[in-house]
Design a protein around this motif. Structure first.
Motif, mmCIF file in Angstrom:
data_model
loop_
_atom_site.group_PDB
_atom_site.id
_atom_site.type_symbol
_atom_site.label_atom_id
_atom_site.label_comp_id
_atom_site.label_asym_id
_atom_site.label_seq_id
_atom_site.Cartn_x
_atom_site.Cartn_y
_atom_site.Cartn_z
ATOM 1 N N SER A 234 7.714 5.148 3.072
ATOM 2 C CA SER A 234 6.795 4.263 3.797
ATOM 3 C C SER A 234 5.356 4.617 3.462
ATOM 4 N N GLY A 235 5.098 5.905 3.148
ATOM 5 C CA GLY A 235 3.768 6.296 2.699
ATOM 6 C C GLY A 235 3.429 5.662 1.372
ATOM 7 N N TYR A 236 4.397 5.676 0.438
ATOM 8 C CA TYR A 236 4.197 4.981 -0.841
ATOM 9 C C TYR A 236 3.904 3.498 -0.610
ATOM 10 N N SER A 237 4.690 2.869 0.265
ATOM 11 C CA SER A 237 4.517 1.435 0.525
ATOM 12 C C SER A 237 3.150 1.143 1.128
ATOM 13 N N ASP A 238 2.703 2.015 2.023
ATOM 14 C CA ASP A 238 1.362 1.840 2.605
ATOM 15 C C ASP A 238 0.285 1.877 1.528
ATOM 16 N N ILE A 239 0.410 2.828 0.609
ATOM 17 C CA ILE A 239 -0.572 2.942 -0.473
ATOM 18 C C ILE A 239 -0.506 1.716 -1.373
ATOM 19 N N ALA A 240 0.720 1.278 -1.704
ATOM 20 C CA ALA A 240 0.889 0.110 -2.575
ATOM 21 C C ALA A 240 0.300 -1.140 -1.935
ATOM 22 N N LEU A 241 0.631 -1.381 -0.665
ATOM 23 C CA LEU A 241 0.138 -2.577 0.020
ATOM 24 C C LEU A 241 -1.370 -2.509 0.232
ATOM 25 N N GLY A 242 -1.868 -1.306 0.556
ATOM 26 C CA GLY A 242 -3.311 -1.150 0.752
ATOM 27 C C GLY A 242 -4.076 -1.348 -0.531
ATOM 28 N N ALA A 243 -3.574 -0.769 -1.631
ATOM 29 C CA ALA A 243 -4.229 -0.933 -2.929
ATOM 30 C C ALA A 243 -4.212 -2.392 -3.358
ATOM 31 N N GLY A 244 -3.066 -3.053 -3.165
ATOM 32 C CA GLY A 244 -2.970 -4.469 -3.501
ATOM 33 C C GLY A 244 -3.957 -5.310 -2.719
ATOM 34 N N ARG A 245 -4.100 -4.982 -1.445
ATOM 35 C CA ARG A 245 -5.022 -5.758 -0.606
ATOM 36 C C ARG A 245 -6.472 -5.555 -1.041
ATOM 37 N N MET A 246 -6.839 -4.342 -1.411
ATOM 38 C CA MET A 246 -8.206 -4.104 -1.884
ATOM 39 C C MET A 246 -8.476 -4.826 -3.203
ATOM 40 N N LEU A 247 -7.407 -5.131 -3.938
ATOM 41 C CA LEU A 247 -7.563 -5.859 -5.198
ATOM 42 C C LEU A 247 -7.377 -7.362 -5.021
ATOM 43 N N GLY A 248 -7.180 -7.797 -3.768
ATOM 44 C CA GLY A 248 -7.103 -9.226 -3.480
ATOM 45 C C GLY A 248 -5.710 -9.798 -3.386
#
Length: 471
Positions: A234-248
């Motif tokens: 879930s930590g990986y998923s948080d980073i993935a979703l957060g990074a994706g959101r910062m990239l739009g």
């Protein structure tokens, strides 16, 4: 370039800044270049595999609609790619195709980063086009970005092209997206570095050594692995979703507080949501629909075939098949006893009932994870025997705390206690913390506390590889 490394944080920060400053028409090319660079950082084989498989699926998709032979060939080739990826480790470690043993090593060298995940996407892509529910993508660039987008390349979430590609052309990035994305990345780093990596040595100590421990020590390690797996992934998923959101980009959620589930079926609706949705849509539903006249038999058969394939997808070895068998058994019992349970036991307003069911479900998941984590079936059954015998240790320091804390020194004890305390506090306030991570408002208190805990208690130099990067 692991997600919890300084290199990745710098790479992500620079990518977010440049992507934000670039005009919209250049962003997709820039992000594709960054994604290919990210993949090639692991090895050229990963990049080669991605380009070959993506181009194959892009061009075959143009002619697959209604073409049964071409569709079967496409599915077969993508499935073969997944099998080669998952079974490569067993061959490399000299195990061959032994179904009684598997090398569970989360630091294994990855030959094709993310291949088993984007191959699933390609199978669903071909399926949707074959049944004419989706039109083929016309842009090679967009399709390559769909398969290679670096925040989700390693372990998902799995997405369909119509869930991702339309976002490319409207890549709008607001202040709210940047803030909520940063909050989410920070929470993911906390889960991984402060909780998952701190309890990993305790799990390793019991699972990976041939020592015989008392029952309570073994049970504690079994519980800790399920918690490690949850916080790690879930930590990986948080980073993935957060990074994706910062990239739009808005990526699919993967977790919805699964440790609060009151049934195994609910657990699987909350755990690794994108993958379970894929298995449900492309394996379970077609199977049940084909045998729809038989109802319960179709439902149980669908559960069995879905989890059997899921076990094979996770890797070679009877351990993964036994893990799958546990969940087939659990869900089969749920299916057969549903009318009785709804009549006599289902009390939505009862907190005692809810707590009891959460406890039962958690223990059932932990039991199945003995097979998921063990390197061999022999070791798995040995751990089960240990858990059921000599429950209480004679010397709590030497026989309980020392194995879990990796030593009996005062510093080791302190680190173990801190790890457990931080994990329990997070679980108690998980919903509130997650709501803060999803917020588009910048909170100095939230950011400061998480940064402080990461810098003080985070594991930096010897951090573990993300567990699901081996699948």
């Amino acid at each position: 370039m692991n997600f919890n490394s300084v290199i990745f944080i710098g790479f992500l920060g620079l990518t977010v800044l440049i992507n934000y400053l670039l005009p919209l028409k250049f962003r997709s090319v820039f992000l594709l270049s960054c994604s290919l660079l990210f993949i090639s950082y692991y090895n050229i084989e990963s990049l080669t595999a991605l380009l070959v498989i993506s181009c194959f699926n892009f061009y075959i998709a143009r002619k697959v609609a209604g073409n049964r032979l071409l569709y079967i060939a496409g599915i077969a080739i993508n499935s073969y790619a997944i099998m080669m990826f998952n079974y490569f480790f067993a061959v490399k470690q000299g195990i061959g195709f032994s179904y009684s043993q598997v090398h569970f090593n989360i630091n294994s060298f990855i030959i094709a980063l993310g291949l088993s995940f984007y191959s699933l996407q390609n199978i669903s892509y071909l399926t949707e086009i074959y049944f004419k529910r989706l039109k083929p993508e016309n842009s090679v660039k967009n399709f390559l970005l769909y398969n290679s987008f670096f925040p989700r390349i390693a372990s998902g979430p799995v997405m369909l092209p119509n869930e991702f590609i339309p976002q490319i052309d409207r890549n709008e990035i607001s202040r709210e997206m940047l803030v909520s994305g940063f909050n989410r990345v920070l929470q993911g780093l906390f889960k991984k570095m402060v909780i998952a990596d701190r309890i990993a040595p305790a799990v390793h100590s019991v699972f990976d050594f041939g020592d015989t421990y008392h029952g309570l020590t073994t049970i504690a390690a079994i519980y800790l692995f399920t918690l490690q797996l949850y916080f790690d992934f879930s930590g990986y998923s948080d980073i993935a979703l957060g990074a994706g959101r910062m990239l739009g980009y808005n990526l699919k959620e993967n977790f919805n507080f699964p440790l609060r589930s009151i049934s195994i079926s609910e657990f699987w609706r909350r755990w690794h949501i994108s993958l379970i949705s894929w298995f449900t849509n492309y394996i379970y539903y077609p199977f049940v629909y084909t045998l729809r006249r038989y109802k319960k038999a179709a439902a149980f058969g669908g559960i069995a075939i879905t989890f059997f394939i899921s076990g094979i997808w996770h890797g070679i070895g009877l351990t993964f098949l036994l893990w799958a068998a546990c969940h087939i058994f659990y869900l089969g019992i749920e299916l057969l006893t549903r009318p009785f349970r709804e009549k006599h036991f289902h009390k939505p307003g009862s907190q005692v009932f809810k707590i009891l069911m959460i406890f039962i479900v958690f223990n059932a998941v932990c039991f199945s994870n003995i097979f998921f984590r063990s390197e061999s079936t022999g070791r798995a059954f040995e751990l089960i025997r240990n858990a059921g015998s000599n429950l209480l240790p004679n010397d709590w320091l030497a026989e309980f705390l020392a194995p879990l804390a990796i030593g009996g020194h005062q510093a080791d004890e302190f680190n173990f206690y801190i790890s457990i305390l931080l994990m329990l506090v997070f679980l108690i306030f998980e919903r509130s913390i997650t709501n803060r991570a999803l917020s588009s408002m910048a909170s100095i208190g939230y950011i400061s506390i998480l940064l402080l805990l990461i810098f003080i208690f985070g594991v930096f130099n010897s951090g573990e590889q993300f567990i699901y990067m081996q699948f």
